[in-house]
Structure formats: C-alpha cells, structure tokens
Design an enzyme around this catalytic site. Structure first.
Site, PDB file in Angstrom:
ATOM      1  N   GLY A 250       0.209  -0.009 -37.103  1.00 40.57           N
ATOM      2  CA  GLY A 250       1.645  -0.224 -36.999  1.00 40.57           C
ATOM      3  C   GLY A 250       2.058  -1.588 -37.508  1.00 40.57           C
ATOM      4  O   GLY A 250       3.087  -1.736 -38.185  1.00 40.57           O
ATOM      5  N   ASP A 251       1.264  -2.612 -37.179  1.00 38.33           N
ATOM      6  CA  ASP A 251       1.541  -3.962 -37.688  1.00 38.33           C
ATOM      7  C   ASP A 251       1.476  -3.987 -39.206  1.00 38.33           C
ATOM      8  O   ASP A 251       2.263  -4.675 -39.873  1.00 38.33           O
ATOM      9  CB  ASP A 251       0.525  -4.950 -37.114  1.00 38.33           C
ATOM     10  CG  ASP A 251       0.436  -4.881 -35.596  1.00 38.33           C
ATOM     11  OD1 ASP A 251       1.464  -4.625 -34.953  1.00 38.33           O
ATOM     12  OD2 ASP A 251      -0.678  -5.065 -35.068  1.00 38.33           O
TER      13      ASP A 251
END
Length: 300
Positions: A250-251
């Site tokens: 996600g990052d």
C-alpha cells in the site's frame, strides 16, 4: 519536494522458520532486518523509482541510530528528530505456517520534541507534498494529523493521508489531496460490507462529500478504483504475478501514484503507476524497484 512523516519507525526483524511451537525453543531458517514505518517505506520506494524525498520522523537510542543510518544508506534524505530518551522499537515478524507479529511500543515523544516537528513542517513551501501515513504513538495527541493539516492550510501544499477509520475521517475537513483506504477499511468507516464496485464508488464519493479531493481505493487482487476531484471514476486491474510480500504494498502504491501525478498531472497515468508500484512490492521479497515497476507497468 515530497516529505514523508513516520512518527514511530521501527527495525522490522523478519524471522523465517518451518514451524513455530509455543513454549519451546525454536530455530530460525533465516533472519532479515528492514527499516520499517509507512513513511519510510514511501520514501524508500520513491528513491528506488528515482524520485527524491525527505523522510521526517522521530528516532531514539541505538535502534534509532540504526534506522537513520540504514535509511541514509539506501539513499533517502532524512531529517529525523533525535529523542532524548527511550529506544526506537523493534517489530518481530515470524513467518512460519502462519505469520505472527510482535510490534514494539516505541519511545515517548515529549511536547518540546513534537514542537521540533512542527518547526520543520513550517518550512514546507508552496508546491511541496506531504505524506502522512500510519498510526499515531500513544504519547502523541490523537489529533496530531489534524493539527499538522490545520497549520499547513492555505499554503498550496498537497497532503496525502494513508490512515484508517477515525484517524482518516477526522482529517477530511482539511481537504487532503489524496486518501487511500482499501475496500475493507472503506466499509468499516461506514459500518457496511461492500460487495460491488458500485457500492465502493458510492461510499468513496461520501468521503469526497466530507472533504477528500481524490479517493484511491485499493482492492488487493481485484485492482483499484480512483475517484478524482473532477468527478471521474477510473478502475484498473492488477498485473500478473505471485504475491510473496504484502508488507509495504500500500505504501508503494502511494509512492508510485504521488510521484507520477506530481510529474504529469494525469490521474489515469498515476493510477497505472501506483498499481504497478504496489504490485512490484507485493511480488517481491522487498520493496519495489524501478525495473520491476516498469516490467509490471507494461502489463497495464
């Protein structure tokens, strides 16, 4: 310039073993140390794809020194605040038949040390981008994201927020440039289970009504949906590959999307780049590299 904030960075100590037996002496097959924290992950991926950023945050003790030295070794610019007391945390991640995690608490951050962070953020200039990601340590005010965004209002600074539940909902009034909940987190915010793309779009638009400018919904193997501030709805699938590592995916999506949009101001292109970058991490042992991103981007 892009700035990331990691309030509670960590050394992630990843241990692989065939099985974990509680109450017994266990032997590992391998151990690896990563420099953890959502903001640090974003800065690391940005560096890997050729985009500079400055990683802000708090570090303490010998573990904090190792985090800062390690992040610098990867080529990331840092401007961490050294705390007077305590130790930056170590998170133990055991990969056996099932994954087990033991996350450390981290050091206390005093008021004068928090003020140092505000002083650094006050130096951001028009056109800069700030990425706020992750949970808030117990020693900080629960509304710290709100305090930061209020101080930076009306300064033409794009703020990206990658957080969950009330932490995210409470900042919407400050009109973040981008928020990135996943589909399950989106449902949890409204107490519903989202079963279709139409429902995901419906509730993502509710977040826009509450103040978010752009809403990016990640859906793991089902791809992602982007609702832009201009009213466009874009959906994208994922490239082919085997998921071996969900940590930091996600990052990485946030990093790829933000870097692409700031360069080209094209939402669809940013969605493609973000998806390729998130997948590059998911399909790798570590964080996304430029070569892997380009390989996967060609599939989209």
């Amino acid at each position: 310039m892009i700035y990331t904030v990691t309030f509670n960075p960590a050394l992630d100590y990843v241990v692989k073993m065939d099985s974990l037996e509680l109450g017994m002496v266990n032997r590992s097959k391998s151990e690896t140390i990563f420099y953890g924290g959502k903001g640090i992950n974003v800065s690391t991926v940005l560096k890997n794809i050729g985009v500079d950023s400055v990683a802000l945050g708090f570090v303490a003790g010998f573990t904090g020194k190792e985090i800062e030295d390690g992040v610098k070794t990867m080529g990331v610019k840092t401007d961490f605040i050294q705390l007077k007391n305590g130790l930056s945390r170590i998170n133990v991640k055991i990969k056996a038949e099932q994954e087990t995690e033991i996350n450390g608490q981290g050091p206390d951050i005093k008021k004068d040390e928090l003020q140092q962070m505000f002083d650094k953020l006050d130096k951001l200039q028009s056109g800069d981008c700030l990425i706020l990601a992750g949970t808030i340590p117990a020693s900080l005010p629960s509304d710290i994201y709100e305090q930061i965004m209020e101080k930076l209002m009306n300064r033409n600074i794009d703020i990206v927020v990658d957080a969950t539940k009330n932490l995210l909902l409470n900042v919407l009034k400050f009109h973040p440039f981008l928020i990135k909940p996943n589909n399950h987190e989106l449902g949890e915010m409204f107490g519903v289970v989202l079963k279709s793309d139409d429902e995901i779009v419906e509730y993502a638009k509710k977040l826009q009504v509450m103040g978010a400018r752009n809403v990016l919904i990640s859906m793991a193997g089902d791809g992602a949906i982007l609702i832009t501030e201009t009213g466009e709805v874009h959906k994208i699938g994922v490239p082919k590959g085997t998921v071996v590592n969900s940590v930091g995916a996600g990052d990485s999506m946030v990093a790829g999307f933000t870097a692409s949009y700031l360069k080209d101001h094209d939402y669809m292109e940013a969605l493609k780049r973000g998806t390729a970058t998130g997948s590059a991490t998911a399909f790798s042992e570590g964080l996304a590299t430029a070569d892997k991103v380009e390989e996967l981007y060609k599939q989209l």
